[in-house]
Design an enzyme around this catalytic site. Structure first.
Site, mmCIF file in Angstrom:
data_model
loop_
_atom_site.group_PDB
_atom_site.id
_atom_site.type_symbol
_atom_site.label_atom_id
_atom_site.label_comp_id
_atom_site.label_asym_id
_atom_site.label_seq_id
_atom_site.Cartn_x
_atom_site.Cartn_y
_atom_site.Cartn_z
ATOM 1 N N HIS A 133 45.904 38.557 17.767
ATOM 2 C CA HIS A 133 46.632 37.467 17.100
ATOM 3 C C HIS A 133 46.457 36.107 17.770
ATOM 4 O O HIS A 133 46.883 35.092 17.215
ATOM 5 C CB HIS A 133 48.116 37.826 16.945
ATOM 6 N N HIS A 134 45.842 36.041 18.975
ATOM 7 C CA HIS A 134 45.555 34.748 19.593
ATOM 8 C C HIS A 134 44.166 34.212 19.221
ATOM 9 O O HIS A 134 43.902 33.023 19.411
ATOM 10 C CB HIS A 134 45.634 34.849 21.114
ATOM 11 N N ALA A 135 43.285 35.068 18.728
ATOM 12 C CA ALA A 135 41.908 34.639 18.445
ATOM 13 C C ALA A 135 41.893 33.638 17.294
ATOM 14 O O ALA A 135 42.343 33.947 16.186
ATOM 15 C CB ALA A 135 41.042 35.846 18.117
#
Length: 768
Positions: free
Chosen positions: A303-305
């Protein structure tokens, strides 16, 4: 009589006989076995005279699988019998169904061979031809079906996606001076998988444990394709990650130093493809109807990419890719997607992917610390609400500090997440399930229990017809993530969550949720207070929070539809109200908002009694409102007070609500037997409530001896001859107060008398 048909005998008698035998047969079968079955009654011409014909003979009844043609028959369908002897003519299906389905004629040859229901396959191209319907002139041949109502769909399994090859992504050269592993440890997914197996939820030969009746079924992971990944990421991003598979170890170590919290090895790209592909296949398995819900135990997380760079342990944005693939492949069945991200870190990659998409609602609950928590910056604050056509479809609930617990997360769900989720009405729900807010996770620093995670998943399950997918994100304490994932999986399988002990949010948690709710009202009317009671509800909510914070109180639930909304935020109690301690039940009028606190509550607290309190507010005096308050008083007595373990029980009524106490006394014969004493304060606007001896002949005597009723000096009771008359014992132990004014001054004036009255009786047990 042998030639007589059912009409001649009387259809009502036939129906009663068939219904009776059908109920008898169905009653002896397990429910799952009969869910997709029908009862088949042979035609009269096939009975060789053994019909319902006055000779006492009855038709034989068979149980057969439901053919697809009958699967949609209304629940009100009772029976199907021909109304003449040769089986031709209109069907008798009851009045309601007869109007809808009269004239339906089906062949029943399909009943001869049992067949399992075929799995549902949804196609991205909905242009497939509809199955041909039988022509209207087709007549029933052979047997006639009596269709049992089909009220439940076929029970679908819960899915599990896990692949050991995702563990191949690991540090190439961990620092020698560090004894522990990198937080994003390959063992994370194995510990979760092992926990599920050891709990008997999935059958793996290496774990020799009993398996539940309906265990998890495996959903195979696969490599995500480049076109799928490029629905979210740029081609350069994909190629950059793909190139790591051919790099030397030295090049990989150098590369990871160029990125934000990322490490690589030669198998990183392969693991990342499997992680994204596992999320895709899990979501597709649920959307297509092959599984009711599922959990994907995948890594590396995603979910940070962002679209053009990996960061924060994340390479490809798994959840976003899966959502976009489902929207593309199932454009009708999966148009709107809700993504709920409870990872302790803000999912900046998911927010970026859907910032302008009106069909994806992204809600993130995360620690923000005013932009100082990872990922740093303002992107995760409450004011980022989407952009363009996606404006309003992004909701951030940013905790101002670490240390949040179950009550804070549940408060966020109750006040923001669930109202918006139901309003959005998604076709698919995906949980970006990072378990790093779990108790024990040092990176997250919060205190969410496995039970709370289970409750949050449970609240989301009714959405989207149950189509819920849980995709692993963060979580770095191996024990915490294992227990948390197990609790969520049990909930997916249908096990209800355990109780949560503490349901009071912290001050900062409640303030954050309320801030988000106010800010999001412009996009979500469901978050706005009722326009008719806007100010009143806001005041009550504020008063409730003040009392909860200052006096360690909690709100009690009123499970009666007619009065539950009327008294929202108005029934409060200290947390030990059910313990074996003295109990004071306090009925009082509302205090003024500008005073900052309830003077009644303050003066009562100053008495230094070991008490519990029940507090409820008052609205305008109307006959309807008075009836509602009487009903509430009886409800509280029967459900919270009568059966508790208090060593002594006092009722205190201040102002108009005093009459509700007398209402209980008049309408519940056991009330006075459980009560130690009653104290009432009445000003000039309150008539004196009286008891009746109709049910208990000495009730007025008891009331006189066991109550203090302070009546203001300017009350009409003392006007004229009343000043010299002794008040009737029906009004209790009436005392004229020197105070001529409101009840607040009376409370101050007679505080010591009340303390003495209560203290003297606490050692004496119940009323005398």
């Amino acid at each position: 009589m042998d030639d007589m048909d059912i009409d001649t005998i009387g259809q009502e008698a036939a129906r009663e006989t068939l219904d009776s035998r059908a109920r008898h047969l169905i009653g002896g079968l397990d429910r799952p076995a009969t869910k997709n079955m029908v009862l088949v009654v042979p035609r009269k011409t096939d009975l060789n005279g053994s019909t319902i014909d006055g000779h006492g003979n009855e038709p034989e009844i068979h149980i057969r699988p439901v053919p697809p043609e009958l699967a949609e028959i209304s629940e009100s369908t009772k029976y199907l019998i021909p109304n003449n002897s040769n089986g031709q003519g209109p069907w008798e299906m009851g009045q309601e169904v007869g109007r809808q389905y009269g004239g339906m004629k089906k062949r029943v040859e399909s009943l001869a061979a049992p067949a399992s229901p075929a799995p549902v396959h949804l196609s991205p191209n909905p242009a497939s031809p509809a199955p041909a319907s039988p022509s209207e002139d087709e007549l029933l041949e052979g047997e006639v079906a009596w269709a049992m109502p089909i009220t439940q769909p076929r029970m679908l399994p819960t899915g599990l996606c896990y692949d050991v090859r995702m563990r191949y992504h690991c540090e190439l050269d961990p620092p020698k001076q560090r004894l522990d592993f990198h937080p994003e440890d390959p063992r994370r997914i194995y510990h979760i998988y092992r926990e599920l197996c050891q709990a008997g939820l999935y059958k793996d030969p290496q774990f020799n444990v009993p398996i539940i009746d309906k265990p998890l079924e495996r959903i195979p992971a696969r490599n995500a394709t480049a076109p799928e990944i490029c629905l979210v990421h740029t081609a350069n991003h994909y190629n950059s990650v793909a190139s790591t598979a051919a790099m030397t170890d030295e090049s990989l170590i150098h590369l990871e130093r160029m990125y934000d919290s990322i490490y690589f090895n030669k198998l990183t790209f392969s693991s990342a493809l499997l992680s994204a592909g596992g999320a895709i296949e899990t979501c597709k398995a649920v959307v297509s109807g092959r599984f009711k819900n599922a959990i994907a135990v995948i890594r590396p997380p995603g979910h940070h990419a962002e679209c053009n760079r990996p960061m924060g342990f994340c390479l490809f944005d798994n959840v976003s890719i899966a959502a976009k693939v489902c929207q593309a492949d199932y454009s009708e069945a999966c148009r709107k997607v809700l993504i709920l991200d409870w990872d302790v870190h803000h999912g900046n990659g998911i927010q970026q992917a859907f910032e302008q998409d009106p069909n994806v609602l992204y809600i993130s609950i995360h620690v923000h610390e005013d932009g100082n928590f990872y990922p740093p910056g303002p992107y995760g604050d409450h004011m980022h609400c989407g952009a363009g056509p996606g404006l309003g479809k992004n909701i951030n609930i940013p905790w101002p500090t670490k240390g949040m617990g179950d009550a804070d997360y549940l408060y966020a769900f109750q006040q923001v997440v669930m109202p918006v989720a139901y309003d959005f009405d998604p076709d698919l729900v995906i949980i970006a399930a990072g378990f790093d807010a779990a108790i024990g996770d040092q990176l997250g620093g919060c205190f969410v229990t496995p039970t709370c995670y289970a409750h949050m998943a449970h609240m989301l399950m009714p959405l989207a017809k149950g189509k819920l997918v849980v995709c692993l994100e963060g979580g770095y304490n191996l024990a915490s993530i294992s227990k948390s994932a197990l609790a969520v999986t049990r909930t997916l399988l249908g096990e209800p969550p355990d109780r949560i002990a503490d349901t009071r949010p912290t001050k900062s948690g409640a303030a954050t949720v309320d801030m988000v709710r106010v800010y999001q009202r412009r996009f979500w009317p469901c978050l706005a207070l009722d326009s008719k009671t806007n100010t009143k509800d806001a005041l009550r909510a504020y008063q409730k929070q003040q009392l909860c914070d200052e006096f360690d109180m909690m709100e009690l639930s009123v499970y009666r539809e007619r009065i539950s909304k009327s008294f929202k935020h108005q029934v409060l109690a200290t947390t030990n109200y059910a313990d074996a301690v003295p109990l004071i039940v306090f009925f009082h009028d509302p205090y003024h908002h500008q005073t900052g606190q309830d003077p009644n509550m303050r003066r009562l607290a100053d008495a230094e009694l070991d008490i519990d309190e029940l507090n409820y507010d008052k609205d305008f005096e109307t006959a309807k409102r008075s009836a509602e308050r009487n009903e509430l008083a009886i409800y509280l007595w029967e459900n919270y007070i009568e059966l508790n373990d208090s060593t002594s029980t006092f009722f205190m009524g201040v102002g108009s609500p005093a009459k509700e106490i007398v209402h209980i006394l008049n309408n519940r014969e056991t009330f006075f037997q459980r009560i130690t004493g009653i104290i009432l304060f009445l000003d000039s606007s309150n008539p004196l409530p009286s008891v009746s001896d109709q049910n208990t002949y000495y009730l007025s005597k008891w009331f006189k001896q066991n109550s203090l009723v302070f009546v203001s000096g300017d009350h009409a009771q003392w006007a004229g001859d009343g000043a010299n008359k002794k008040p009737s014992k029906r009004f209790g132990g009436v005392r004229r107060s020197e105070v001529e004014g409101g009840v607040n001054d009376m409370l101050e004036k007679h505080r010591e008398e009340v303390v003495e009255f209560v203290g003297a009786r606490m050692g004496g047990g119940r009323g005398r």
